[in-house]
Scaffold this motif. Structure first.
Motif, PDB file in Angstrom:
ATOM      1  N   GLU A  62       0.829  -1.197   0.000  1.00 41.48           N
ATOM      2  CA  GLU A  62       0.000   0.000   0.000  1.00 41.48           C
ATOM      3  C   GLU A  62       0.872   1.259   0.000  1.00 41.48           C
ATOM      4  O   GLU A  62       2.041   1.232   0.372  1.00 41.48           O
ATOM      5  CB  GLU A  62      -0.912   0.013   1.227  1.00 41.48           C
ATOM      6  CG  GLU A  62      -1.923  -1.138   1.257  1.00 41.48           C
ATOM      7  CD  GLU A  62      -2.888  -1.094   0.094  1.00 41.48           C
ATOM      8  OE1 GLU A  62      -3.261   0.024  -0.329  1.00 41.48           O
ATOM      9  OE2 GLU A  62      -3.262  -2.170  -0.400  1.00 41.48           O
ATOM     10  N   GLY A  63       0.261   2.377  -0.387  1.00 42.69           N
ATOM     11  CA  GLY A  63       0.947   3.661  -0.319  1.00 42.69           C
ATOM     12  C   GLY A  63       1.436   4.142  -1.671  1.00 42.69           C
ATOM     13  O   GLY A  63       1.363   3.433  -2.682  1.00 42.69           O
ATOM     14  N   GLN A  64       1.968   5.362  -1.675  1.00 44.84           N
ATOM     15  CA  GLN A  64       2.522   5.976  -2.882  1.00 44.84           C
ATOM     16  C   GLN A  64       4.004   6.219  -2.675  1.00 44.84           C
ATOM     17  O   GLN A  64       4.428   6.723  -1.627  1.00 44.84           O
ATOM     18  CB  GLN A  64       1.805   7.296  -3.186  1.00 44.84           C
ATOM     19  CG  GLN A  64       2.214   7.915  -4.517  1.00 44.84           C
ATOM     20  CD  GLN A  64       1.457   9.198  -4.798  1.00 44.84           C
ATOM     21  OE1 GLN A  64       1.005   9.876  -3.883  1.00 44.84           O
ATOM     22  NE2 GLN A  64       1.310   9.531  -6.071  1.00 44.84           N
ATOM     23  N   LEU A  65       4.812   5.845  -3.646  1.00 51.09           N
ATOM     24  CA  LEU A  65       6.280   5.937  -3.552  1.00 51.09           C
ATOM     25  C   LEU A  65       6.795   5.165  -2.326  1.00 51.09           C
ATOM     26  O   LEU A  65       7.731   5.600  -1.653  1.00 51.09           O
ATOM     27  CB  LEU A  65       6.728   7.407  -3.500  1.00 51.09           C
ATOM     28  CG  LEU A  65       6.397   8.253  -4.739  1.00 51.09           C
ATOM     29  CD1 LEU A  65       6.896   9.680  -4.552  1.00 51.09           C
ATOM     30  CD2 LEU A  65       6.995   7.650  -6.000  1.00 51.09           C
ATOM     31  N   THR A  66       6.165   4.045  -2.038  1.00 53.77           N
ATOM     32  CA  THR A  66       6.573   3.179  -0.921  1.00 53.77           C
ATOM     33  C   THR A  66       7.389   1.994  -1.430  1.00 53.77           C
ATOM     34  O   THR A  66       7.623   1.041  -0.695  1.00 53.77           O
ATOM     35  CB  THR A  66       5.340   2.666  -0.167  1.00 53.77           C
ATOM     36  OG1 THR A  66       4.421   2.072  -1.099  1.00 53.77           O
ATOM     37  CG2 THR A  66       4.641   3.787   0.574  1.00 53.77           C
ATOM     38  N   ASP A  67       7.809   2.056  -2.670  1.00 46.65           N
ATOM     39  CA  ASP A  67       8.528   0.961  -3.302  1.00 46.65           C
ATOM     40  C   ASP A  67       9.904   0.766  -2.661  1.00 46.65           C
ATOM     41  O   ASP A  67      10.612   1.743  -2.403  1.00 46.65           O
ATOM     42  CB  ASP A  67       8.698   1.252  -4.798  1.00 46.65           C
ATOM     43  CG  ASP A  67       7.400   1.730  -5.428  1.00 46.65           C
ATOM     44  OD1 ASP A  67       6.636   0.887  -5.896  1.00 46.65           O
ATOM     45  OD2 ASP A  67       7.155   2.953  -5.413  1.00 46.65           O
ATOM     46  N   HIS A  68      10.279  -0.482  -2.413  1.00 47.68           N
ATOM     47  CA  HIS A  68      11.582  -0.768  -1.825  1.00 47.68           C
ATOM     48  C   HIS A  68      11.934  -2.241  -1.983  1.00 47.68           C
ATOM     49  O   HIS A  68      11.048  -3.079  -2.209  1.00 47.68           O
ATOM     50  CB  HIS A  68      11.599  -0.399  -0.334  1.00 47.68           C
ATOM     51  CG  HIS A  68      10.664  -1.226   0.500  1.00 47.68           C
ATOM     52  ND1 HIS A  68       9.300  -0.988   0.562  1.00 47.68           N
ATOM     53  CD2 HIS A  68      10.883  -2.304   1.308  1.00 47.68           C
ATOM     54  CE1 HIS A  68       8.730  -1.865   1.360  1.00 47.68           C
ATOM     55  NE2 HIS A  68       9.663  -2.690   1.823  1.00 47.68           N
ATOM     56  N   TYR A  69      13.219  -2.518  -1.871  1.00 48.33           N
ATOM     57  CA  TYR A  69      13.687  -3.899  -1.850  1.00 48.33           C
ATOM     58  C   TYR A  69      14.080  -4.247  -0.424  1.00 48.33           C
ATOM     59  O   TYR A  69      14.771  -3.465   0.244  1.00 48.33           O
ATOM     60  CB  TYR A  69      14.900  -4.084  -2.775  1.00 48.33           C
ATOM     61  CG  TYR A  69      15.550  -5.443  -2.617  1.00 48.33           C
ATOM     62  CD1 TYR A  69      14.887  -6.600  -3.025  1.00 48.33           C
ATOM     63  CD2 TYR A  69      16.811  -5.574  -2.041  1.00 48.33           C
ATOM     64  CE1 TYR A  69      15.462  -7.853  -2.868  1.00 48.33           C
ATOM     65  CE2 TYR A  69      17.404  -6.828  -1.889  1.00 48.33           C
ATOM     66  CZ  TYR A  69      16.722  -7.961  -2.308  1.00 48.33           C
ATOM     67  OH  TYR A  69      17.285  -9.201  -2.138  1.00 48.33           O
ATOM     68  N   ASN A  70      13.621  -5.391   0.060  1.00 52.65           N
ATOM     69  CA  ASN A  70      13.944  -5.842   1.410  1.00 52.65           C
ATOM     70  C   ASN A  70      14.911  -7.016   1.326  1.00 52.65           C
ATOM     71  O   ASN A  70      14.514  -8.123   0.971  1.00 52.65           O
ATOM     72  CB  ASN A  70      12.667  -6.270   2.143  1.00 52.65           C
ATOM     73  CG  ASN A  70      12.915  -6.571   3.614  1.00 52.65           C
ATOM     74  OD1 ASN A  70      14.053  -6.811   4.031  1.00 52.65           O
ATOM     75  ND2 ASN A  70      11.863  -6.572   4.411  1.00 52.65           N
ATOM     76  N   PRO A  71      16.190  -6.775   1.653  1.00 53.81           N
ATOM     77  CA  PRO A  71      17.171  -7.860   1.558  1.00 53.81           C
ATOM     78  C   PRO A  71      16.973  -8.938   2.615  1.00 53.81           C
ATOM     79  O   PRO A  71      17.442 -10.062   2.448  1.00 53.81           O
ATOM     80  CB  PRO A  71      18.517  -7.144   1.747  1.00 53.81           C
ATOM     81  CG  PRO A  71      18.186  -5.910   2.524  1.00 53.81           C
ATOM     82  CD  PRO A  71      16.819  -5.503   2.059  1.00 53.81           C
ATOM     83  N   ALA A  72      16.255  -8.612   3.697  1.00 59.12           N
ATOM     84  CA  ALA A  72      16.056  -9.575   4.784  1.00 59.12           C
ATOM     85  C   ALA A  72      15.211 -10.765   4.329  1.00 59.12           C
ATOM     86  O   ALA A  72      15.516 -11.914   4.661  1.00 59.12           O
ATOM     87  CB  ALA A  72      15.419  -8.893   5.988  1.00 59.12           C
ATOM     88  N   ASP A  73      14.132 -10.472   3.583  1.00 56.78           N
ATOM     89  CA  ASP A  73      13.278 -11.561   3.119  1.00 56.78           C
ATOM     90  C   ASP A  73      13.266 -11.703   1.597  1.00 56.78           C
ATOM     91  O   ASP A  73      12.441 -12.424   1.028  1.00 56.78           O
ATOM     92  CB  ASP A  73      11.846 -11.396   3.633  1.00 56.78           C
ATOM     93  CG  ASP A  73      11.212 -10.088   3.165  1.00 56.78           C
ATOM     94  OD1 ASP A  73      11.834  -9.369   2.357  1.00 56.78           O
ATOM     95  OD2 ASP A  73      10.088  -9.794   3.599  1.00 56.78           O
ATOM     96  N   LYS A  74      14.187 -10.972   0.929  1.00 59.62           N
ATOM     97  CA  LYS A  74      14.342 -11.043  -0.526  1.00 59.62           C
ATOM     98  C   LYS A  74      13.009 -10.793  -1.247  1.00 59.62           C
ATOM     99  O   LYS A  74      12.510 -11.627  -1.979  1.00 59.62           O
ATOM    100  CB  LYS A  74      14.929 -12.390  -0.945  1.00 59.62           C
ATOM    101  CG  LYS A  74      16.378 -12.594  -0.513  1.00 59.62           C
ATOM    102  CD  LYS A  74      16.969 -13.850  -1.127  1.00 59.62           C
ATOM    103  CE  LYS A  74      18.446 -13.980  -0.789  1.00 59.62           C
ATOM    104  NZ  LYS A  74      19.050 -15.175  -1.426  1.00 59.62           N
ATOM    105  N   THR A  75      12.474  -9.602  -1.024  1.00 63.31           N
ATOM    106  CA  THR A  75      11.232  -9.216  -1.691  1.00 63.31           C
ATOM    107  C   THR A  75      11.394  -7.842  -2.339  1.00 63.31           C
ATOM    108  O   THR A  75      11.980  -6.931  -1.754  1.00 63.31           O
ATOM    109  CB  THR A  75      10.050  -9.152  -0.712  1.00 63.31           C
ATOM    110  OG1 THR A  75      10.356  -8.248   0.355  1.00 63.31           O
ATOM    111  CG2 THR A  75       9.744 -10.532  -0.151  1.00 63.31           C
TER     112      THR A  75
END
Length: 228
Positions: A62-75
């Motif tokens: 959800e959200g706007q400009l909330t895009d990110h890569y999470n290296p902890a869970d590889k998502t």
């Protein structure tokens, strides 16, 4: 001290202007359909496959400009507008976040250094402002609390500067992949590059603003020591 406040206001205004420009650019390029018709999710999945990465999931958040890569869970986490969008903006953001996944897969040193700081900073940030405030109030008695606060803030400033090569490299990987695979026309590639440049500038302003604040706290600390 008045000069420090003025610098803070200047950086605040610059940050607001850059953020406004970033949002307007993404709004503009969100209206430009990608010629190949791929969604952000499909762009992300294709870039991951093309780089031999099969253990990273692409998720919608959800959200706007909330895009990110999470290296902890590889998502790779994409906002709804990017995940489902079939625009130049969606392609640019999706490819950029996958650029971080490629960094992770190839053990990019700056990303590793940045990730190693996260556990410490997540704890330090909860207490840092209170330590600094207490340090300022106690400065005439002892400089130790403020010195600790300044050290913690210096770590966050270092983190913001380490973020710069990580973000620029992710964008460079994304744009190189877009050009190499032909998922965007030359004009679309130019617009994607423009959007990512404005996104990167928000990190530059944040890093410089953090440095200016750090120097202000250091000046308080040095001034307090001289008065002892």
């Amino acid at each position: 001290m008045a000069g420090a406040y003025l610098i803070g206001i200047i950086f605040m205004v610059i940050s607001m202007l850059v953020s406004w420009r970033l949002r307007s650019k993404f709004a503009e390029y969100s209206q430009v359909g990608l010629a190949v018709g791929l969604s952000g999710k499909e762009i992300a999945e294709k870039m991951l496959r093309d780089n031999g990465i099969y253990d990273v999931r692409v998720l919608s958040v959800e959200g706007q400009l909330t895009d990110h890569y999470n290296p902890a869970d590889k998502t790779v986490n994409l906002s709804n507008d990017v995940y489902y969008g079939r625009s130049v903006a969606a392609a640019a953001v999706a490819a950029h976040e996958c650029g971080h996944a490629v960094q992770h897969a190839t053990a990019y040193s700056w990303l590793q250094f940045r990730s190693s700081m996260v556990p410490f900073l997540s704890i330090a940030s909860s207490w840092m402002q209170w330590i600094i405030l207490g340090g300022i109030l106690l400065l005439n008695t002892t400089p130790i609390p403020l010195a600790i606060g300044v050290a913690l803030f210096a770590a966050t400033t270092l983190f913001s500067f380490i973020t710069l090569p990580v973000e620029y490299d992710a964008s460079n990987r994304a744009l190189a992949w877009i050009e190499r695979t032909g998922v965007a026309t030359p004009r679309e590639h130019e617009m994607a590059s423009d959007a990512l440049k404005w996104a990167a500038r928000t990190y530059v302003v944040a890093a410089l603003g953090s440095l200016a604040t750090l120097l202000y706290y250091v000046s308080l600390l040095m001034g307090g020591r001289r008065s002892d």
